[in-house]
Design a protein around this motif. Sequence first.
Motif, short mmCIF file in Angstrom:
data_model
loop_
_atom_site.label_atom_id
_atom_site.label_comp_id
_atom_site.label_asym_id
_atom_site.label_seq_id
_atom_site.Cartn_x
_atom_site.Cartn_y
_atom_site.Cartn_z
N PHE A 228 -25.01 46.33 -65.57
CA PHE A 228 -25.35 45.90 -66.92
C PHE A 228 -25.17 44.39 -67.01
O PHE A 228 -24.08 43.87 -66.79
CB PHE A 228 -24.47 46.65 -67.93
CG PHE A 228 -24.72 48.13 -67.89
CD1 PHE A 228 -25.72 48.70 -68.64
CD2 PHE A 228 -23.97 48.94 -67.03
CE1 PHE A 228 -25.98 50.07 -68.58
CE2 PHE A 228 -24.22 50.31 -66.96
CZ PHE A 228 -25.22 50.87 -67.73
N SER A 230 -25.55 40.77 -68.87
CA SER A 230 -25.55 40.15 -70.19
C SER A 230 -25.95 38.68 -70.10
O SER A 230 -25.71 38.01 -69.09
CB SER A 230 -24.16 40.27 -70.84
OG SER A 230 -23.18 39.60 -70.07
N ASN A 280 -27.33 42.59 -73.84
CA ASN A 280 -26.95 43.40 -72.68
C ASN A 280 -28.17 44.15 -72.14
O ASN A 280 -28.97 44.69 -72.92
CB ASN A 280 -25.86 44.40 -73.09
CG ASN A 280 -25.14 44.97 -71.88
OD1 ASN A 280 -24.78 44.23 -70.96
ND2 ASN A 280 -24.92 46.28 -71.87
N ASN A 281 -28.29 44.17 -70.82
CA ASN A 281 -29.48 44.72 -70.19
C ASN A 281 -29.09 45.65 -69.03
O ASN A 281 -28.15 45.35 -68.28
CB ASN A 281 -30.37 43.59 -69.64
CG ASN A 281 -30.77 42.61 -70.72
OD1 ASN A 281 -31.72 42.82 -71.44
ND2 ASN A 281 -30.00 41.51 -70.83
N ARG A 282 -29.85 46.72 -68.89
CA ARG A 282 -29.61 47.66 -67.79
C ARG A 282 -30.56 47.35 -66.63
O ARG A 282 -31.78 47.37 -66.80
CB ARG A 282 -29.82 49.10 -68.24
CG ARG A 282 -29.51 50.13 -67.16
CD ARG A 282 -30.11 51.48 -67.49
NE ARG A 282 -29.65 52.52 -66.56
CZ ARG A 282 -30.29 53.68 -66.35
NH1 ARG A 282 -31.42 53.94 -67.02
NH2 ARG A 282 -29.82 54.56 -65.50
N GLU A 313 -22.91 40.21 -64.76
CA GLU A 313 -23.10 41.65 -64.62
C GLU A 313 -21.78 42.40 -64.68
O GLU A 313 -20.72 41.83 -64.38
CB GLU A 313 -23.86 41.98 -63.33
CG GLU A 313 -23.01 42.24 -62.10
CD GLU A 313 -22.67 40.97 -61.34
OE1 GLU A 313 -22.20 41.09 -60.19
OE2 GLU A 313 -22.85 39.88 -61.90
N SER A 318 -22.47 50.15 -71.12
CA SER A 318 -22.47 49.73 -72.52
C SER A 318 -23.90 49.82 -73.03
O SER A 318 -24.86 49.81 -72.25
CB SER A 318 -21.93 48.31 -72.68
OG SER A 318 -22.67 47.39 -71.88
N TYR A 320 -27.49 49.00 -74.24
CA TYR A 320 -28.33 47.92 -73.72
C TYR A 320 -29.64 47.83 -74.47
O TYR A 320 -30.03 48.74 -75.21
CB TYR A 320 -28.59 48.13 -72.23
CG TYR A 320 -29.26 49.44 -71.87
CD1 TYR A 320 -30.65 49.53 -71.77
CD2 TYR A 320 -28.51 50.59 -71.62
CE1 TYR A 320 -31.27 50.72 -71.44
CE2 TYR A 320 -29.12 51.79 -71.29
CZ TYR A 320 -30.49 51.85 -71.20
OH TYR A 320 -31.10 53.04 -70.88
#
Length: 373
Positions: A228, A230, A280-282, A313, A318, A320
């Motif tokens: 994840f 950010s 936040n990114n997956r 990362e 969390s 995303y």
Amino acid sequence: MKKITVLCLLLCFYSAIAQDNYDQFWQELLSNNRVSATQTLKKIDDANSIENLIINEIMRVENGRFRANKDFLPTFLNQDNYQNYLYALWNENYFFNTYLDTGFNNKIVGAINSISESNPTHNTIQDAITYLESIVARENKDWATYKSKISNIPSFRNWQYCGVFENLNKSGLDRVYGPETNANNNTPFDAESNGYVNWYTSKNTEEAYQFFTNHEEYGSGVNYAQTFVSTPQDETVILRIGSGSAFKLWLNDVVIFENKQDVVTDLDAYQVKVTFPKGNNRLLIKTAESDYGSYFIMSPLNQDGSHNTNLKESSSYSEYNKSKASQIGATPVTNSFEAFFVDKLNQNPNNFFNAYCLIRTYLRNSKYEEAKK
């Protein structure tokens, strides 16, 4: 000693190109007439070119002279664009040979040290040399140096893993398994013949390369890894990816890259430009291995090729972003070393040496179809 397999594979290409200054040399060498080829090469007044330097090393190998030429590397490392040729010919006898099979003898270690001391500027060459230095330190049980070197290779290191899922008849890459749509640990996933599995946090946070070591007892198959990432603002980067398997890559559940070839590659075989949205990114990767030993490495680069340090990362789940393909803007990026030799060959289609280097560049990352063209 006959060691001209790759050269012979190029013979069909050679017959279609026009004559150049080295034409007679290549004809004689490809005809396995090494004595005449050696004499012809001596007559070519081009001693200061990088082409001539390398061709002389090729000829030394063809003549069974495998000891290091002490004059070669110092002269080679002073040439313009030497990093492109180093990348292309990485596993040749006059550089690092097939060190994965033969190990690190004094000649190879000497070459690693000389190139490291030359302070290469290309991030891929920097990282690849640092990786070799770390492996040499590990072979010598110099753990402090090993950890120091490996930590200098920028890559995403904090991952969750999940697997192994079936890859029957290499169909696994296209099969949709639970981890693709569920990033949380709330429900076990049915791995069919391998029972039920779930996301777990990898302890492999010191290594640049990610190996699914805990999965190997179950054999080859499909593995997943997610992290994840950010960022305080939209961040456009180039993801540099190497893998030992076919793989598919998602950002926020949007497919951003796919490689269907189950082959072994180096750390920069594939590159894709993407924008990580603010927040936040997956980032999810799926590997489909049909043999043994699945691995990958992924590094974020700035658009100028420098290492990106803005993205952070985490292996902890969390919530995303949910993104659209247009927002991410995934665009494949051509390997810069491949582009260099394609351009050289476009400028001079008659140059057999450039064709040879381009093919060696493709083969370094197991791009066999491109090498055949």
